[in-house]
Scaffold this motif. Structure first.
Motif, PDB file in Angstrom:
ATOM      1  N   LEU A  62       0.652  -0.793  -0.088  1.00  0.00           N
ATOM      2  CA  LEU A  62      -0.047   0.318  -0.064  1.00  0.00           C
ATOM      3  C   LEU A  62       0.641   1.110  -0.065  1.00  0.00           C
ATOM      4  O   LEU A  62       1.689   1.079   0.439  1.00  0.00           O
ATOM      5  N   ALA A  66      -2.084   7.962   2.247  1.00  0.00           N
ATOM      6  CA  ALA A  66      -3.558   7.737   2.038  1.00  0.00           C
ATOM      7  C   ALA A  66      -3.699   8.479   0.004  1.00  0.00           C
ATOM      8  O   ALA A  66      -3.180  10.226   0.548  1.00  0.00           O
ATOM      9  N   LYS A  67      -4.665   8.416  -0.804  1.00  0.00           N
ATOM     10  CA  LYS A  67      -5.245   8.861  -1.584  1.00  0.00           C
ATOM     11  C   LYS A  67      -6.525   9.249  -1.782  1.00  0.00           C
ATOM     12  O   LYS A  67      -6.735   9.057  -0.964  1.00  0.00           O
ATOM     13  N   PHE A  69     -10.631   9.961  -2.581  1.00  0.00           N
ATOM     14  CA  PHE A  69     -11.158   9.048  -2.668  1.00  0.00           C
ATOM     15  C   PHE A  69     -10.832   9.616  -4.770  1.00  0.00           C
ATOM     16  O   PHE A  69     -11.174   8.715  -5.941  1.00  0.00           O
ATOM     17  N   VAL A  72      -7.848   7.535  -6.532  1.00  0.00           N
ATOM     18  CA  VAL A  72      -8.376   6.831  -6.546  1.00  0.00           C
ATOM     19  C   VAL A  72      -9.733   5.568  -7.590  1.00  0.00           C
ATOM     20  O   VAL A  72      -8.831   5.053  -8.420  1.00  0.00           O
ATOM     21  N   GLU A  75      -7.797   6.325 -11.487  1.00  0.00           N
ATOM     22  CA  GLU A  75      -7.381   5.002 -11.237  1.00  0.00           C
ATOM     23  C   GLU A  75      -8.042   4.398 -12.023  1.00  0.00           C
ATOM     24  O   GLU A  75      -6.994   3.483 -12.166  1.00  0.00           O
ATOM     25  N   PHE A  76      -8.874   3.278 -11.344  1.00  0.00           N
ATOM     26  CA  PHE A  76      -9.962   2.754 -11.419  1.00  0.00           C
ATOM     27  C   PHE A  76     -10.587   2.891 -12.914  1.00  0.00           C
ATOM     28  O   PHE A  76     -10.165   1.250 -13.209  1.00  0.00           O
ATOM     29  N   HIS A  79      -8.289   1.347 -15.839  1.00  0.00           N
ATOM     30  CA  HIS A  79      -7.335   0.567 -15.412  1.00  0.00           C
ATOM     31  C   HIS A  79      -8.771   0.116 -15.791  1.00  0.00           C
ATOM     32  O   HIS A  79      -8.289  -1.103 -16.572  1.00  0.00           O
ATOM     33  N   ARG A 113      -9.757  11.172   1.528  1.00  0.00           N
ATOM     34  CA  ARG A 113      -8.972  10.154   1.735  1.00  0.00           C
ATOM     35  C   ARG A 113      -9.242   8.598   2.479  1.00  0.00           C
ATOM     36  O   ARG A 113      -9.984   8.890   2.968  1.00  0.00           O
ATOM     37  N   THR A 114      -9.042   7.513   1.264  1.00  0.00           N
ATOM     38  CA  THR A 114      -8.905   6.482   1.634  1.00  0.00           C
ATOM     39  C   THR A 114      -8.296   6.419   3.132  1.00  0.00           C
ATOM     40  O   THR A 114      -8.902   5.142   3.469  1.00  0.00           O
ATOM     41  N   LYS A 115      -7.773   6.936   3.522  1.00  0.00           N
ATOM     42  CA  LYS A 115      -7.161   6.139   5.008  1.00  0.00           C
ATOM     43  C   LYS A 115      -8.102   6.363   6.108  1.00  0.00           C
ATOM     44  O   LYS A 115      -8.099   6.485   7.033  1.00  0.00           O
TER      45      LYS A 115
END
Length: 158
Positions: A62, A66-67, A69, A72, A75-76, A79, A113-115
């Motif tokens: 990881l 954290a990034k 959302f 992310v 990026e998804f 992908h 943040r995803t964290k």
């Protein structure tokens, strides 16, 4: 003669503040974080805790930080488009998923943040009007608990 162990981070105070900050490198990133305390002993404890958490995240593949959302999600989406181009996904996925992801998920989660996300409280599951798990807000108000978020009904209130 006893030698003091070298710390994997540096504690410092920025000009104009009495609060301590830390910096360290991990995973090819330079990470700086304010510790929000004036006490050097407390700053040492917090910095050690933060460094160990970042090290754990790095060892498990990881990112140390954290990034948001929204990053992310983009990026998804990229992908999914690449997988579709290779024939690993249906061709409609890169056409139909991005508007839904951007409108509902990015619109709701935004730059949190995803964290900051928490696991859902499984001891007392909360359900929405349709009987499915709904999104639960933590006491923090900035952190959110996500249940079955792929099927949840998003409300307009935050």
């Amino acid at each position: 003669m006893l030698q003091r162990n070298k710390q994997p981070f540096v504690l410092f105070q920025r000009a104009g503040t009495r609060n301590w900050s830390m910096r360290f490198s991990m995973g090819g990133q330079q990470i700086r974080k304010s510790l929000g305390t004036e006490d050097e002993i407390e700053a040492q404890r917090l910095a050690t805790e933060i460094w160990h958490e970042a090290n754990y995240r790095n060892k498990n593949g990881l990112l140390p930080q954290a990034k948001p959302f929204a990053v992310v999600a983009e990026e998804f989406i990229d992908h999914v488009a690449k997988e579709s181009a290779r024939g690993e996904r249906s061709p409609y996925h890169p056409q139909h998923w991005p508007p839904v992801i951007r409108r509902y998920f990015v619109g709701f989660f935004g730059n949190r943040r995803t964290k900051q996300w928490r696991r859902p409280n499984t001891s007392r599951p909360r359900t929405g009007a349709n009987g499915r798990k709904a999104i639960e807000f933590a006491k923090d108000k900035n952190a959110i608990e996500v249940g079955s978020w792929a099927r949840c009904r998003l409300s307009s209130t935050r």
